[in-house]
Scaffold this motif. Structure first.
Motif, PDB file in Angstrom:
ATOM      1  N   VAL A   1       0.830  -1.204   0.000  1.00 14.28           N
ATOM      2  CA  VAL A   1       0.000   0.000   0.000  1.00 14.28           C
ATOM      3  C   VAL A   1       0.868   1.259   0.000  1.00 14.28           C
ATOM      4  O   VAL A   1       0.496   2.279  -0.585  1.00 14.28           O
TER       5      VAL A   1
ATOM      6  N   LEU B   1      -8.597   4.894   1.962  1.00  9.43           N
ATOM      7  CA  LEU B   1      -7.892   4.056   0.985  1.00  9.43           C
ATOM      8  C   LEU B   1      -8.022   2.586   1.336  1.00  9.43           C
ATOM      9  O   LEU B   1      -8.342   1.745   0.488  1.00  9.43           O
TER      10      LEU B   1
ATOM     11  N   ASP C   1     -11.383   1.183   0.521  1.00  7.67           N
ATOM     12  CA  ASP C   1     -11.493   0.877  -0.912  1.00  7.67           C
ATOM     13  C   ASP C   1     -10.785  -0.427  -1.252  1.00  7.67           C
ATOM     14  O   ASP C   1     -11.302  -1.253  -2.007  1.00  7.67           O
ATOM     15  N   ILE C   2      -9.597  -0.610  -0.701  1.00 10.35           N
ATOM     16  CA  ILE C   2      -8.820  -1.825  -0.997  1.00 10.35           C
ATOM     17  C   ILE C   2      -9.559  -3.056  -0.470  1.00 10.35           C
ATOM     18  O   ILE C   2      -9.643  -4.075  -1.156  1.00 10.35           O
ATOM     19  N   LYS C   3     -10.115  -2.942   0.710  1.00 11.11           N
ATOM     20  CA  LYS C   3     -10.858  -4.071   1.274  1.00 11.11           C
ATOM     21  C   LYS C   3     -12.053  -4.423   0.383  1.00 11.11           C
ATOM     22  O   LYS C   3     -12.294  -5.599   0.087  1.00 11.11           O
TER      23      LYS C   3
ATOM     24  N   ALA D   1     -12.290  -3.894  -2.741  1.00  7.14           N
ATOM     25  CA  ALA D   1     -11.779  -4.392  -4.024  1.00  7.14           C
ATOM     26  C   ALA D   1     -11.462  -5.890  -3.973  1.00  7.14           C
ATOM     27  O   ALA D   1     -11.474  -6.551  -5.015  1.00  7.14           O
TER      28      ALA D   1
ATOM     29  N   GLN E   1     -14.490  -2.349  -8.007  1.00  7.18           N
ATOM     30  CA  GLN E   1     -14.241  -1.283  -7.037  1.00  7.18           C
ATOM     31  C   GLN E   1     -13.041  -0.460  -7.474  1.00  7.18           C
ATOM     32  O   GLN E   1     -11.956  -1.002  -7.704  1.00  7.18           O
ATOM     33  N   LYS E   2     -13.239   0.824  -7.593  1.00  7.19           N
ATOM     34  CA  LYS E   2     -12.151   1.725  -7.950  1.00  7.19           C
ATOM     35  C   LYS E   2     -11.372   2.083  -6.686  1.00  7.19           C
ATOM     36  O   LYS E   2     -11.971   2.436  -5.671  1.00  7.19           O
ATOM     37  N   ILE E   3     -10.070   1.966  -6.747  1.00  6.46           N
ATOM     38  CA  ILE E   3      -9.214   2.329  -5.609  1.00  6.46           C
ATOM     39  C   ILE E   3      -8.672   3.728  -5.865  1.00  6.46           C
ATOM     40  O   ILE E   3      -7.998   3.964  -6.859  1.00  6.46           O
TER      41      ILE E   3
ATOM     42  N   TYR F   1      -6.255   6.634  -4.656  1.00  6.32           N
ATOM     43  CA  TYR F   1      -5.116   6.982  -3.809  1.00  6.32           C
ATOM     44  C   TYR F   1      -5.137   8.476  -3.540  1.00  6.32           C
ATOM     45  O   TYR F   1      -5.547   9.262  -4.409  1.00  6.32           O
TER      46      TYR F   1
END
Length: 109
Positions: free
Chosen positions: A31, A87, A90-92, A94, A100-102, A104
């Motif tokens: 990350v 962030l 979002d990653i979770k 995804a 799912q758009k991540i 940053y």
């Protein structure tokens, strides 16, 4: 970053790109990669200001302040530490939803 990972319910040792049985922060390393240029810039600026660079309380300050610096996340401005929690959310998501758009955080100059 590891705190944001744990707060999201993920385990910081289970990385996506980084994997090492002796590294308990593989996901944190994954990350943090996009933030590396931000840290590199601080190191470069310190080296310019202090040719005989020594790691001490004074030279660590710019790195500690980085977490409190304002960043843009989506259409909002917030401290990097707060944006790191968004962030990780979002990653979770995804991991379950490939669409799912991540997002940053973006550095405000």
């Amino acid at each position: 970053m590891a705190r944001a990972i744990v707060a999201s319910g993920l385990h910081p040792a289970l990385g996506v790109q980084h994997s090492n049985q002796y590294n308990g922060l593989c996901l944190a390393n994954d990350v943090m990669e996009p933030f590396r240029p931000w840290v590199d810039l601080r190191v470069y600026q310190l080296a310019l200001d202090h040719p005989e660079l020594v790691v001490n309380q004074v030279t660590k300050q710019p790195f500690l302040k980085l977490l409190g610096e304002s960043v843009r996340w989506g259409k909002q401005t917030m401290p990097l530490m707060v944006a790191s929690h968004y962030l990780m959310a979002d990653i979770k998501r995804a991991f379950d939803d490939k669409n799912q758009k991540i997002i940053y955080p973006e550095w405000l100059e």
